[in-house]
Every structure is written in structure tokens, then in C-alpha cells.
Design a protein around this motif. Structure first.
Motif, mmCIF file in Angstrom:
data_model
loop_
_atom_site.group_PDB
_atom_site.id
_atom_site.type_symbol
_atom_site.label_atom_id
_atom_site.label_comp_id
_atom_site.label_asym_id
_atom_site.label_seq_id
_atom_site.Cartn_x
_atom_site.Cartn_y
_atom_site.Cartn_z
ATOM 1 N N SER A 94 43.613 27.029 8.210
ATOM 2 C CA SER A 94 43.591 28.321 8.899
ATOM 3 C C SER A 94 42.183 28.899 8.944
ATOM 4 C CB SER A 94 44.515 29.316 8.191
ATOM 5 O OG SER A 94 45.816 28.812 8.080
ATOM 6 N N VAL A 95 41.407 28.662 7.878
ATOM 7 C CA VAL A 95 40.045 29.199 7.769
ATOM 8 C C VAL A 95 39.131 28.086 7.282
ATOM 9 C CG1 VAL A 95 38.557 30.902 6.642
ATOM 10 C CG2 VAL A 95 40.899 31.517 7.244
ATOM 11 N N THR A 96 37.936 28.007 7.861
ATOM 12 C CA THR A 96 36.932 27.038 7.417
ATOM 13 C C THR A 96 35.746 27.789 6.835
ATOM 14 O OG1 THR A 96 37.578 25.406 9.076
ATOM 15 C CG2 THR A 96 35.391 25.171 8.119
ATOM 16 N N LEU A 97 35.347 27.404 5.633
ATOM 17 C CA LEU A 97 34.208 28.019 4.956
ATOM 18 C C LEU A 97 33.161 26.938 4.707
ATOM 19 C CD1 LEU A 97 33.016 30.493 3.297
ATOM 20 C CD2 LEU A 97 34.094 29.425 1.311
ATOM 21 N N LYS A 98 31.913 27.239 5.035
ATOM 22 C CA LYS A 98 30.826 26.297 4.762
ATOM 23 C C LYS A 98 29.990 26.838 3.608
ATOM 24 C CE LYS A 98 27.037 23.652 6.782
ATOM 25 N NZ LYS A 98 26.199 23.396 7.966
ATOM 26 N N SER A 99 29.732 25.986 2.616
ATOM 27 C CA SER A 99 28.966 26.378 1.430
ATOM 28 C C SER A 99 27.719 25.501 1.339
ATOM 29 C CB SER A 99 29.840 26.215 0.183
ATOM 30 O OG SER A 99 29.090 26.453 -0.967
ATOM 31 N N ILE A 100 26.571 26.144 1.211
ATOM 32 C CA ILE A 100 25.292 25.427 1.142
ATOM 33 C C ILE A 100 24.639 25.748 -0.196
ATOM 34 C CG2 ILE A 100 23.049 25.041 2.234
ATOM 35 C CD1 ILE A 100 24.374 26.327 4.794
ATOM 36 N N GLY A 101 24.384 24.726 -0.992
ATOM 37 C CA GLY A 101 23.784 24.915 -2.307
ATOM 38 C C GLY A 101 22.274 24.972 -2.241
ATOM 39 N N HIS A 102 21.695 25.987 -2.879
ATOM 40 C CA HIS A 102 20.246 26.139 -3.002
ATOM 41 C C HIS A 102 19.911 26.286 -4.486
ATOM 42 C CE1 HIS A 102 19.814 27.189 1.363
ATOM 43 N NE2 HIS A 102 21.000 27.745 1.173
ATOM 44 N N GLN A 103 18.654 26.141 -4.815
ATOM 45 C CA GLN A 103 18.222 26.498 -6.160
ATOM 46 C C GLN A 103 17.713 27.940 -6.101
ATOM 47 O OE1 GLN A 103 15.386 23.261 -6.766
ATOM 48 N NE2 GLN A 103 16.758 22.378 -8.291
ATOM 49 N N TRP A 104 18.425 28.893 -6.676
ATOM 50 C CA TRP A 104 19.559 28.852 -7.579
ATOM 51 C C TRP A 104 20.652 29.769 -7.055
ATOM 52 C CZ3 TRP A 104 18.371 24.919 -10.436
ATOM 53 C CH2 TRP A 104 17.014 24.632 -10.663
ATOM 54 N N TYR A 105 21.144 29.564 -5.872
ATOM 55 C CA TYR A 105 22.173 30.427 -5.287
ATOM 56 C C TYR A 105 22.940 29.620 -4.239
ATOM 57 C CZ TYR A 105 18.931 30.805 -1.335
ATOM 58 O OH TYR A 105 18.098 30.513 -0.278
ATOM 59 N N TRP A 106 24.036 30.216 -3.771
ATOM 60 C CA TRP A 106 24.859 29.602 -2.728
ATOM 61 C C TRP A 106 24.751 30.421 -1.447
ATOM 62 C CZ3 TRP A 106 27.074 24.958 -3.606
ATOM 63 C CH2 TRP A 106 27.303 24.567 -4.917
ATOM 64 N N SER A 107 24.776 29.739 -0.311
ATOM 65 C CA SER A 107 24.876 30.401 0.989
ATOM 66 C C SER A 107 26.232 30.048 1.587
ATOM 67 C CB SER A 107 23.771 29.930 1.939
ATOM 68 O OG SER A 107 22.517 30.327 1.455
ATOM 69 N N TYR A 108 26.854 31.014 2.253
ATOM 70 C CA TYR A 108 28.187 30.805 2.833
ATOM 71 C C TYR A 108 28.184 31.174 4.308
ATOM 72 C CZ TYR A 108 29.629 30.486 -2.032
ATOM 73 O OH TYR A 108 29.744 30.105 -3.345
ATOM 74 N N GLU A 109 28.914 30.387 5.083
ATOM 75 C CA GLU A 109 29.103 30.664 6.505
ATOM 76 C C GLU A 109 30.585 30.530 6.824
ATOM 77 O OE1 GLU A 109 26.748 27.897 8.702
ATOM 78 O OE2 GLU A 109 24.866 28.423 7.669
#
Length: 228
Positions: A94-109
Motif C-alpha cells: 500500500s505504501v513504499t518507503l525508501k531509506s538511504i543510509g548516511h554516516q551518521w543519519y538516515w534519509s527517507y523518501e
């Protein structure tokens, strides 16, 4: 989340985690039975005074202790394979979430809503609220609807990270240049905490993840508010 003196697994918040806990208990029961049997045999050997000077071989007992472990392994292998296929199954999300790992935090789309993307940093200890959790709370939580199939796409921008939520039974490696996916289904509302569980550098344990599971109508209101 885990609490003090919690020696077992966290309470499940998804059907997949329930199945993982069932398999854990199933495998643990088999291990206990094997340990008790072998321990009993070893203990009795110390008090065994019978000696057979003419015993050179025993094909029957060797057949038993070769075939019996193979049968026991089948009782572990078949449920394990079933669970592996269940974990990889993607059922019309139903929902798609994209998670991108960085040093030292996460980004979400939120891939279904083009305007919604944000970074999620750990809240420093000196800025934490009185009811906050040290090293676990973030400034921007992921908001997702409960009782909905969620697909998550995970990648990384620099080194290998791992997006892990124990209560949901989710652990996905984020590798630079690759896109991994998995799914989960949250069957109750609440806050679910996780961390990067990959050794991606000195501060890898300071990349917490917080999911806020809310009813669908609250999720729609949150989406509408953040798209304006």
C-alpha cells in the motif's frame, strides 16, 4: 523496544516477527532435547562399569547416530525454508518507503508522494526530552499506517548500513549502488525502535530508527499536512 533484564525477544508487532518467534521456540526446544539426551548419556558413562573385551564394531548404533541427526535437521530445515520464503514475499504494498543510509543519519523518501522526504538524526542527550530514550529517539520519525502492507527500499550513500527494526522482524542491508527491498505489516499502533546493525564505522550505533505506527486516517492527515 527492549527493556531492562529482557532476556528474550521483543514482543512482535507484525505477523513475520510472530513466525520468527515461533521458529526460535521450535529450534530451541529441539536443542534442549538434544542437550538433555547427550548430557544424560555422558553422565551415565561415568558410572558405567560394564566392559566388553570383544566389542570391535557396532554398525547398528552407528547407523542410528548417523540417521537420527539427519532426521532432526529436517525438522529444523523445513520450517526455516518456509520462513525464508515468507520473509521475501512482497504482497501488493500500500505504501513504499525508501531509506538511504548516511554516516551518521538516515534519509527517507515516500516514493508514492513526491514532495515528502526528510533526514532523520539522533537527538543528542543534552537536547532530549524527559520522556525520551537516549541514543534511540530521532528528530524526524517515520510515520506509517498500521494494518497495511509496507514495502521498504534500502540503499546507502557511502558505506554498508543495515536498517533493522527487531519488533517487526526486519533487517535489510543498505549497500552503495544497490537497492534492497523487503516488506512488513504492522498489526498494532505504537513506536518501534531500531538501529543500524552493520559495523559501518565508529558511530554506526548512533543511527537510530523510529517508526510511528498510526491508524490509516491519521496517516492520511499527516501526508496531507506535509504535502502542503
Amino acid at each position: 523496544m527492549s527493556t531492562w533484564a529482557n532476556l528474550g525477544l521483543q514482543d512482535s508487532a507484525s505477523p513475520l516477527m510472530e513466525q520468527l518467534i515461533f521458529f526460535h521456540d521450535h529450534a530451541l526446544l529441539i536443542l534442549v532435547m538434544i542437550t538433555v539426551l547427550v548430557g544424560y548419556l555422558m553422565f551415565m558413562l561415568f558410572f558405567n562399569s560394564y566392559i566388553n573385551r570383544f566389542l570391535l564394531h557396532g554398525q547398528l548404533i552407528e547407523m542410528i547416530w548417523t540417521i537420527l541427526p539427519a532426521i532432526i535437521l529436517l525438522f529444523i530445515a523445513f520450517p526455516s525454508l518456509r520462513l525464508l520464503y515468507l520473509l521475501d514475499e512482497i504482497n501488493e504494498p500500500s505504501v513504499t518507503l525508501k531509506s538511504i543510509g548516511h554516516q551518521w543519519y538516515w534519509s527517507y523518501e515516500y516514493s508514492d508522494f513526491n514532495d515528502i522526504e526528510f533526514d532523520s538524526y539522533m537527538i543528542p542527550t543534552n537536547e532530549l526530552e524527559n520522556d525520551g530514550f537516549r541514543l534511540l529517539d530521532v528528530d524526524n520519525r517515520i510515520v506509517l499506517p498500521m494494518n497495511s502492507q509496507i514495502r521498504i527500499l534500502v540503499t546507502a550513500a557511502d558505506v554498508i548500513h543495515s536498517w533493522t527494526i527487531p519488533a517487526l522482524g526486519v533487517k535489510v542491508d543498505g549497500t552503495p549502488g544497490r537497492l534492497n527491498q523487503t516488506n512488513f505489516f504492522m498489526n498494532r499502533p505504537g513506536l518501534f525502535y531500531g538501529q543500524c546493525s552493520e559495523i559501518c564505522g565508529a558511530n554506526h550505533s548512533f543511527m537510530p530508527i523510529v517508526i510511528e505506527s498510526v491508524p490509516v486516517n491519521y496517516f492520511i492527515k499527516w501526508i496531507s499536512k506535509n504535502m502542503n
